[in-house]
Design an enzyme around this catalytic site. Sequence first.
Site, mmCIF file in Angstrom:
data_model
loop_
_atom_site.group_PDB
_atom_site.id
_atom_site.type_symbol
_atom_site.label_atom_id
_atom_site.label_comp_id
_atom_site.label_asym_id
_atom_site.label_seq_id
_atom_site.Cartn_x
_atom_site.Cartn_y
_atom_site.Cartn_z
ATOM 1 C CG ASP A 41 -29.065 -18.717 12.852
ATOM 2 O OD1 ASP A 41 -28.889 -17.589 12.091
ATOM 3 O OD2 ASP A 41 -28.147 -19.478 13.248
ATOM 4 C CG HIS A 248 -44.400 8.177 18.807
ATOM 5 N ND1 HIS A 248 -45.565 7.324 19.157
ATOM 6 C CD2 HIS A 248 -43.880 8.401 20.078
ATOM 7 C CE1 HIS A 248 -46.709 7.402 20.608
ATOM 8 N NE2 HIS A 248 -45.359 8.027 20.737
ATOM 9 C CG ASP A 265 -38.608 11.564 24.320
ATOM 10 O OD1 ASP A 265 -37.791 11.362 25.776
ATOM 11 O OD2 ASP A 265 -40.527 11.475 24.357
ATOM 12 C CG ASP A 276 -39.126 8.734 29.413
ATOM 13 O OD1 ASP A 276 -39.029 9.442 27.852
ATOM 14 O OD2 ASP A 276 -40.573 8.910 29.212
ATOM 15 C CG HIS A 357 -47.987 14.379 23.982
ATOM 16 N ND1 HIS A 357 -47.473 14.802 25.032
ATOM 17 C CD2 HIS A 357 -47.383 15.439 22.854
ATOM 18 C CE1 HIS A 357 -46.564 15.723 24.676
ATOM 19 N NE2 HIS A 357 -46.476 15.857 23.649
ATOM 20 C CG HIS A 361 -45.714 8.528 31.022
ATOM 21 N ND1 HIS A 361 -44.577 7.348 31.603
ATOM 22 C CD2 HIS A 361 -45.277 9.193 30.129
ATOM 23 C CE1 HIS A 361 -43.291 7.713 30.563
ATOM 24 N NE2 HIS A 361 -43.911 8.972 29.738
ATOM 25 C CG HIS A 368 -45.797 5.129 28.331
ATOM 26 N ND1 HIS A 368 -45.607 4.546 27.167
ATOM 27 C CD2 HIS A 368 -45.282 6.098 28.716
ATOM 28 C CE1 HIS A 368 -45.070 5.637 26.550
ATOM 29 N NE2 HIS A 368 -45.073 6.872 27.390
ATOM 30 C CD GLU A 386 -44.266 12.354 28.301
ATOM 31 O OE1 GLU A 386 -43.500 12.528 27.699
ATOM 32 O OE2 GLU A 386 -43.687 11.749 28.756
ATOM 33 C CE1 TYR A 390 -44.211 18.037 20.214
ATOM 34 C CE2 TYR A 390 -46.059 17.835 21.367
ATOM 35 C CZ TYR A 390 -44.649 18.025 20.995
ATOM 36 O OH TYR A 390 -44.464 16.927 22.128
ATOM 37 N NE ARG A 399 -41.464 14.572 23.565
ATOM 38 C CZ ARG A 399 -41.710 14.579 22.640
ATOM 39 N NH1 ARG A 399 -42.627 15.088 21.541
ATOM 40 N NH2 ARG A 399 -40.846 13.484 21.540
ATOM 41 C CD GLU A 401 -40.711 12.772 29.417
ATOM 42 O OE1 GLU A 401 -40.932 11.951 29.679
ATOM 43 O OE2 GLU A 401 -39.843 13.115 28.119
#
Length: 432
Positions: A41, A248, A265, A276, A357, A361, A368, A386, A390, A399, A401
């Site tokens: 539930d 990610h 991040d 972000d 990447h 954005h 996003h 950003e 790597y 990175r 951003e």
Amino acid sequence: MRYLPIDPSLFVQNRQRLTALLKPNSLVVLNANDIMPTNADGTMTFRQNNDLFYLTGVDQEETQFVLFPDHPDPKFREVLFLRETSEQIEIWEGHKLTKAEAEQVTGLPQRQIYWTHQFEQVFGQMVFEAEQVYLNTNEHTRATIDVQTRDARFVDEFRQRYPLHRLERLAPLMHHLRAIKQPLEIPLIQTAIDITDRMFRRLLTFVKPGVWEYEIEAEMMHEFLRHRSRGTAYSPIIASGANSCVLHYVDNSQQCQAGDVLLLDLGAEYANYNADMTRTLPVNGRFTARQRAVYDAVLRVMKEAKQMLRPGNLWDDYHREVGKIMESELIGLGLLDRHEVAKQNPDAPLYKKYFMHGTSHFLGLDVHDVGNKYRRMEPGMVFTVEPGIYIREEKLGIRLENNVLLTDSGNIDLMANIPLEAEEIEGMMSEK
């Protein structure tokens, strides 16, 4: 809600701006998101449909909004439907909006606010006057939709009940509107950024060798929640060592080791608007020579890319130019060969091995956020910047951003006050 009241004129103006884009004699329907189940539930935390929130400010489940600017009867030109509360609901779930409270939130008069169980009765007095009906769907280019939404169910139900009505897509209109942030939206985004700033400064004095990534996450959440945020804008990435090369990574389960970098991040949510931010720290408080060289290269790309975000530019052109800057930096770091770059396939640039990447954005109610990459950049748009490098063989990912607002007189870095320069990072980490 945890956040402070929002000026309802924002939602009144948003409805007016949408009305200006509609075809004559059009009706629009928006639905709240579902409360999604987990197991048994259990349920997930409710998150409002951003288009509904954008037009009404209502942050409550089982809400519907109907806009019909040309309806002959003024009381049917903007209609809100709310879940009617009861003593039972108050006991088990807590307070729900009254019509008077909804009037304060939305700017709609109470005579245009109904209970959700009245929808069919009221909607029947509206729908047959419309020449076309705008319904909402998720048309984000990166969306993967495996679960049918309340909006999608409504599309199916509407087609069955009213098969002769002409349907129109609402999403392109909402994408067009939401891409340009209104003056009342910028302080909400800035508040999310300011909370993120406080969190990051807390982490600078907390991170050290031996600490676990999840302990850092706990410090982050403490700072977010104590400043009226409901939590993170997205799943936080707290990635040390080799994890910093996983774009990610969200396990946040490893121990931070001396000599490694820590890629963070993280962004706070406030009033459904999002920050972000990405920063990369030396776990022991000082970058090695190699880490510093890569850090400075990423920072140079970030600064140049930020200056290239200006009205009139096109998304793809911008990203191509940033790629050229990154190529130069990677050659300088010894990661790419200048002669090989000169011979590369332009559709598969070599820099993608180390920077795979995009640089920017849209940002807003969605991390996003919605927008059209084929539309030229305009004042009022908010973008992330950003870049990252790597190097998996070195277990080194960096990175950086920030979030940037475009204006007629240049862009504004909304994160300009958050520590970024390597010397500043190292100096603040030494203040433990």
